[in-house]
Design a protein around this motif. Structure first.
Motif, mmCIF file in Angstrom:
data_model
loop_
_atom_site.group_PDB
_atom_site.id
_atom_site.type_symbol
_atom_site.label_atom_id
_atom_site.label_comp_id
_atom_site.label_asym_id
_atom_site.label_seq_id
_atom_site.Cartn_x
_atom_site.Cartn_y
_atom_site.Cartn_z
ATOM 1 N N VAL A 76 65.523 17.491 63.394
ATOM 2 C CA VAL A 76 65.988 16.096 63.485
ATOM 3 C C VAL A 76 67.363 15.911 62.848
ATOM 4 C CG1 VAL A 76 63.642 15.196 63.608
ATOM 5 C CG2 VAL A 76 64.762 15.401 61.373
ATOM 6 N N GLY A 77 68.024 17.019 62.529
ATOM 7 C CA GLY A 77 69.397 16.938 62.046
ATOM 8 C C GLY A 77 69.550 16.767 60.558
ATOM 9 N N GLU A 78 68.487 16.943 59.801
ATOM 10 C CA GLU A 78 68.570 16.840 58.347
ATOM 11 C C GLU A 78 68.776 18.219 57.737
ATOM 12 O OE1 GLU A 78 65.122 14.904 56.854
ATOM 13 O OE2 GLU A 78 65.473 13.037 57.970
ATOM 14 N N GLU A 79 69.278 18.244 56.527
ATOM 15 C CA GLU A 79 69.451 19.511 55.823
ATOM 16 C C GLU A 79 68.164 19.892 55.114
ATOM 17 O OE1 GLU A 79 72.772 19.516 53.212
ATOM 18 O OE2 GLU A 79 74.246 19.156 54.786
ATOM 19 N N ALA A 80 67.949 21.185 54.971
ATOM 20 C CA ALA A 80 66.788 21.681 54.232
ATOM 21 C C ALA A 80 67.028 21.537 52.736
ATOM 22 C CB ALA A 80 66.521 23.138 54.589
ATOM 23 N N GLU A 81 65.926 21.497 51.993
ATOM 24 C CA GLU A 81 66.047 21.356 50.542
ATOM 25 C C GLU A 81 66.465 22.654 49.870
ATOM 26 O OE1 GLU A 81 63.349 20.746 52.343
ATOM 27 O OE2 GLU A 81 62.337 18.880 51.746
ATOM 28 N N VAL A 82 66.402 23.760 50.579
ATOM 29 C CA VAL A 82 66.773 25.063 50.009
ATOM 30 C C VAL A 82 67.852 25.694 50.875
ATOM 31 C CG1 VAL A 82 64.518 25.436 48.952
ATOM 32 C CG2 VAL A 82 64.925 26.233 51.274
ATOM 33 N N ASP A 83 68.571 26.633 50.286
ATOM 34 C CA ASP A 83 69.636 27.330 50.997
ATOM 35 C C ASP A 83 69.011 28.336 51.966
ATOM 36 O OD1 ASP A 83 71.867 28.637 51.878
ATOM 37 O OD2 ASP A 83 72.519 29.347 49.899
ATOM 38 N N LEU A 84 69.272 28.143 53.257
ATOM 39 C CA LEU A 84 68.677 28.984 54.289
ATOM 40 C C LEU A 84 69.665 29.981 54.888
ATOM 41 C CD1 LEU A 84 66.603 26.279 56.221
ATOM 42 C CD2 LEU A 84 65.850 27.754 54.340
ATOM 43 N N ALA A 85 70.831 30.123 54.282
ATOM 44 C CA ALA A 85 71.865 30.977 54.879
ATOM 45 C C ALA A 85 71.372 32.407 55.093
ATOM 46 C CB ALA A 85 73.112 30.970 54.000
ATOM 47 N N ALA A 86 70.597 32.930 54.146
ATOM 48 C CA ALA A 86 70.124 34.304 54.259
ATOM 49 C C ALA A 86 69.048 34.469 55.322
ATOM 50 C CB ALA A 86 69.565 34.775 52.908
ATOM 51 N N PHE A 87 68.505 33.353 55.813
ATOM 52 C CA PHE A 87 67.408 33.402 56.778
ATOM 53 C C PHE A 87 67.878 33.151 58.211
ATOM 54 C CE2 PHE A 87 64.779 31.462 53.093
ATOM 55 C CZ PHE A 87 64.770 32.680 52.448
ATOM 56 N N ARG A 88 69.182 33.101 58.431
ATOM 57 C CA ARG A 88 69.690 32.872 59.790
ATOM 58 C C ARG A 88 68.979 33.770 60.791
ATOM 59 N NH1 ARG A 88 75.852 33.933 60.398
ATOM 60 N NH2 ARG A 88 75.037 34.313 62.493
ATOM 61 N N PRO A 89 68.396 33.219 61.850
ATOM 62 C CA PRO A 89 67.662 34.058 62.796
ATOM 63 C C PRO A 89 68.547 35.025 63.574
ATOM 64 C CG PRO A 89 67.793 31.798 63.595
ATOM 65 C CD PRO A 89 68.302 31.781 62.188
#
Length: 375
Positions: free
Chosen positions: A354-367
């Motif tokens: 829905v266009g919101e940011e996650a509460e944690v840094d997801l950069a390392a989890f990029r698919p």
């Protein structure tokens, strides 16, 4: 806004629930593949980051630990059975030095400021684990701790979907095909029907790579077959047994009421999508069980299950958008931690959709992160 979730395991069910709860027009498309990981999971919920976990995974695990009890309580308050129960845990070993090391580790987890961890860690003397779980041998010692949980994956997944349907979720069975123009996903085709949406959450577990491949997107997820056995001890009440970790072998055993015990599963990354219980696999499961818990030798074998855990090349989850393909959020790659991290991963995928940011840094989890090609 309209969002389609592809995949009805614990991750997809959680994403669908969190979207429907916030009033988003949500459709869940579930192929019902044989070998989905959620119903085949042992049911161990280990909600603490370990010191050697990479920093991004520790942060993700902390978010999952905080999210879990509130979500389960909400489902229970709505009248949905989840099979979730916080129980004690034990880490056991025949080696006093290993037990001392486990005690120090659990103490370290509990003492970290701002970190989820066991509320108490108690050194268990030789013979004490067997007094608590009588199928164990008398020579074991270890550590007891509070806060571990068990979960019936089938019940929990069903509770999330049912609660989402009460909030307006549409559910469709069948194989999905992503629709789009090569640069953006616009919906899915299922059963000859084209469904259009503003965003699609692909939470199809080990099958995720197949869905994205037609768009030239390679994600590093692959099936890891797990064969698992459930046994019963007809004259023994197991409802109060703690979850047992065998530190010498890195195996788990978890009990459910009234007398069911779930044994440690195999891990077979080279088996592909071969949905069979094999002689070698079942032999390993039963032999491991009798080796670590000899009292199970007379247990009744109730059933065997096969699940394909979604593994990733680097052991990190896959969660986030795809740089070259707009309109899609990928949520998978949890390996053997699906029941621990899956509900939180689904909630974070819903936020991203829905266009919101996650509460944690997801950069390392990029698919579509570099350096981790799919098998």
């Amino acid at each position: 806004m309209r969002v389609i979730v592809v995949g009805g395991g614990i991750v997809g069910a959680s994403a669908a629930f969190h979207l429907a709860r916030r009033g988003v027009a949500t459709t869940l498309v579930d192929a019902g593949h044989r070998g989905r990981a959620t119903p085949a999971g042992a049911g161990v919920v280990f909600p603490w980051p370990l010191p050697w976990d990479p920093a991004p995974l520790r942060a993700f695990t902390l978010a999952a630990a905080a999210h879990y009890p509130d979500l389960m309580a909400e489902l229970a308050d709505d009248g949905h059975a989840t099979g979730y129960q916080v129980v004690a845990g034990m880490s056991v070993s025949a080696d006093p030095a290993v037990a001392d090391r486990e005690h120090a580790l659990l103490d370290q987890l509990a003492a970290r400021p701002g970190h989820a961890g066991p509320a108490r860690a108690r050194r268990l003397a030789r013979g004490e684990p067997a007094r608590r779980v009588p199928v164990l041998p008398d020579h074991l010692e270890g550590v007891g701790f509070d806060g571990m949980a068990r979960l019936d994956g089938r019940l929990a997944r069903g509770a999330l979907v049912d609660a989402a349907e009460e909030r307006g979720l549409r559910r469709i069975g069948g194989d999905a095909e992503l629709l789009g123009d090569g640069t953006r996903v616009t919906g899915v085709r299922v059963g000859g029907e084209d469904l259009h949406a503003d965003a699609v959450v692909v939470a199809a577990g080990a099958w995720t790579a197949r869905l994205l491949a037609p768009f030239g997107v390679r994600v590093p997820v692959f099936p890891v077959r797990g064969q698992i056995a459930h046994v019963a001890l007809p004259t023994t009440d197991t409802r109060d047994w703690p979850v047992v970790r065998f530190a010498d072998h890195d195996r788990f055993m978890v009990a459910f009421p009234p007398n069911r015990v779930v044994l440690n599963a195999t891990s077979e990354p080279e088996a592909g999508f071969d949905h069979r219980v094999t002689v070698a696999g079942l032999r390993q499961v039963l032999a491991d069980a009798v080796e670590t818990a000899p009292g199970l030798a007379e247990a009744t074998v109730l059933e065997t299950r096969v699940g394909f855990r979604p593994g990733s090349r680097d052991g990190l989850p896959l969660l986030g958008p795809v740089e070259s393909l707009a309109g899609v959020v990928v949520a998978t790659g949890l390996g053997h931690s699906g029941l621990t991290l899956g509900p939180c991963q689904g909630a974070l995928a819903a936020r991203l959709a829905v266009g919101e940011e996650a509460e944690v840094d997801l950069a390392a989890f990029r698919p579509d992160r570099p350096g981790t090609p799919a098998r």
